[in-house]
Design an enzyme around this catalytic site. Structure first.
Site, PDB file in Angstrom:
ATOM      1  CG  ASP A   1      -1.789  -1.157   1.403  1.00 23.90           C
ATOM      2  OD1 ASP A   1      -1.775  -2.004   0.496  1.00 23.90           O
ATOM      3  OD2 ASP A   1      -2.480  -1.248   2.417  1.00 23.90           O
TER       4      ASP A   1
ATOM      5  CG  ASP B   1      -3.773   3.344   0.026  1.00 23.73           C
ATOM      6  OD1 ASP B   1      -3.452   4.477   0.431  1.00 23.73           O
ATOM      7  OD2 ASP B   1      -4.370   2.515   0.745  1.00 23.73           O
TER       8      ASP B   1
ATOM      9  CG  HIS C   1      -5.674  -1.577  -1.553  1.00 26.28           C
ATOM     10  ND1 HIS C   1      -5.430  -2.019  -0.291  1.00 26.28           N
ATOM     11  CD2 HIS C   1      -5.451  -0.237  -1.530  1.00 26.28           C
ATOM     12  CE1 HIS C   1      -5.068  -0.988   0.482  1.00 26.28           C
ATOM     13  NE2 HIS C   1      -5.083   0.107  -0.266  1.00 26.28           N
TER      14      HIS C   1
ATOM     15  CG  ASP D   1      -3.568  -5.947  -3.998  1.00 20.52           C
ATOM     16  OD1 ASP D   1      -4.624  -5.519  -3.494  1.00 20.52           O
ATOM     17  OD2 ASP D   1      -2.474  -5.933  -3.401  1.00 20.52           O
TER      18      ASP D   1
ATOM     19  CB  CYS E   1      -1.608  -6.900   0.914  1.00 15.92           C
ATOM     20  SG  CYS E   1      -3.203  -7.082   0.142  1.00 15.92           S
TER      21      CYS E   1
HETATM   22  N1  ABU Z   1      -5.877  -4.829   0.250  1.00 18.36           N
HETATM   23  C1  ABU Z   1      -6.716  -5.588  -0.592  1.00 18.36           C
HETATM   24  C2  ABU Z   1      -8.105  -5.659  -0.015  1.00 18.36           C
HETATM   25  C3  ABU Z   1      -9.122  -5.871  -1.056  1.00 18.36           C
HETATM   26  C4  ABU Z   1     -10.419  -6.431  -0.557  1.00 18.36           C
HETATM   27  O1  ABU Z   1     -10.767  -6.252   0.625  1.00 18.36           O
HETATM   28  O2  ABU Z   1     -11.124  -7.061  -1.341  1.00 18.36           O
END
Ligand code: ABU
Length: 366
Positions: free
Chosen positions: A107, A195, A244, A246, A350
């Site tokens: 992040d 981020d 995010h 990812d 992450c």
């Molecule tokens: N840091 C990725 C979190 C994404 C999600 O909660 O789906």
């Protein structure tokens, strides 16, 4: 001359990486950017302070194991220097009761080629998080004459940066989805906010998620900073909490990317991939119905994998559907247990930040 920093995507052979640490992690107090992530019936509501020590120890054991697995495969691993995160953050513009963690380096640090950018994050509790990585970045700077060490413009995070009471707790899930579709998020356009984990790097193309942690002004900043790159603003309407990219859109190798089936890539961007013969595959369903306790992320951390090269991927060991799908997609899968680390900031992707991958800046979408 030693070249230490180089990474243009998330799939070329990984040679050097940072793996986070959970030491001293805290649940931060509510603040304008984060309160909407805590459901009203969650035990985390109103609670803040140091995380229970036994959970920190369990998370660290899994993070250490990830580091060991990587080292056994010849990847150099660096670790950050955690601060005492239970200290308040006080600036001329705001005050909040504690910091959070340095567990999800993804992040905070964005690697683009020979440059690492310290992101302009929107959570007040994360204002000083980059300091945990400073000893490493300083070392890279001393040893690699080509390393560009950058910081995005420091946001002030004053009250002007947020829509206050954005998430009234009476707002239904359907209404949240309407807001996401309308690109109506908790941050304003007062200043540049992003981020690093909202930025998907694919050589000359950066796909940047516009959501709760990244605003449009950040897209404009990237356009001006990288005039030779194509910057794509992406929005995934099916995600009520878009934080995010990812756990939503994850490349496995050139030409292959998995997409969260609940957060479909909009048609305009889909065309870019399909025109260039990329296969977009719906990710497998998560094996779990709920995230672990005290976790901010969704069950879709199932797809938050760490790709080591075009044929090898590390996947969380209990995510049996995802493991099976990776295998079918022709990847060699390394399963490792990682759910104890989830609550500290996310999954395998992450929890890491690229320092060096082989390869150069390619144009995948000519
Ligand atoms: N840091 C990725 C979190 C994404 C999600 O909660 O789906």
């Amino acid at each position: 001359m030693t070249k230490i920093v180089n990474s243009w995507n998330d799939f070329d052979p990984l040679k050097h990486v940072i793996v986070g640490r959970a030491d001293h992690s805290c649940v931060p107090p509510e603040e304008p950017a984060t309160s909407e992530k805590v459901p009203i019936d969650s035990p985390m509501r109103g609670m803040w302070g140091p995380r229970p020590l036994e959970t920190v120890e369990k998370a660290n054991a899994q993070l250490d194991n990830l580091a060991r697995v990587l080292e056994e495969r010849g990847v150099k691993v660096d670790r950050p220097s955690p601060l005492q995160w239970n200290q308040p953050v006080i600036t001329p513009d705001f005050r909040t009761g504690s910091m959070m963690t340095c567990m999800p380096p993804r992040d905070t640090l964005l690697t683009i080629g020979n440059e690492i950018i310290e992101a302009a994050m929107s959570f007040r509790c994360r204002y000083w998080e980059y300091l945990a990585f400073r000893p490493l970045l300083s070392q890279y700077f001393n040893e690699d004459p080509e390393f560009l060490w950058s910081q995005a413009p420091r946001p002030r995070l004053s009250d002007k940066s947020y829509k206050h009471n954005y998430y009234d707790e009476r707002i239904s899930l359907e209404e949240r989805l309407v807001r996401t579709a309308n690109k109506d998020f908790v941050t304003t356009e007062e200043e540049i906010l992003f981020d690093a984990a909202d930025v998907l790097r694919l050589g000359k193309d950066l796909f940047i998620q516009h959501g709760l942690t990244t605003n449009r002004k950040a897209m404009e900043w990237f356009k001006r900073k990288y005039p030779d790159f194509r910057i794509h603003a992406v929005n995934f309407p099916g995600d009520p909490y878009p934080i995010h990219i990812d756990a939503t859109f994850v490349p496995l190798r050139p030409g292959l990317i998995i997409n969260n089936p609940h957060r479909k890539l909009p048609e305009a961007q889909r065309k870019i991939f399909e025109k260039n013969d990329w296969q977009i595959v719906d990710a497998a369903m998560p094996a779990h119905k709920e995230p672990p306790p005290l976790c901010y992320s969704s069950v879709w951390l199932s797809m938050n994998c760490l790709v080591l090269d075009h044929k090898t991927v590390i996947v969380e060991a209990s995510e049996t559907n995802q493991l099976e799908q990776m295998d079918k997609l022709g990847m060699n899968v390394i399963p490792i247990h990682f759910r104890d680390a989830y609550a500290f900031g996310g999954g395998l992707h992450c929890s890491t930040a690229d320092v060096y991958r082989e390869g150069t800046c390619l144009d995948y979408f000519p």
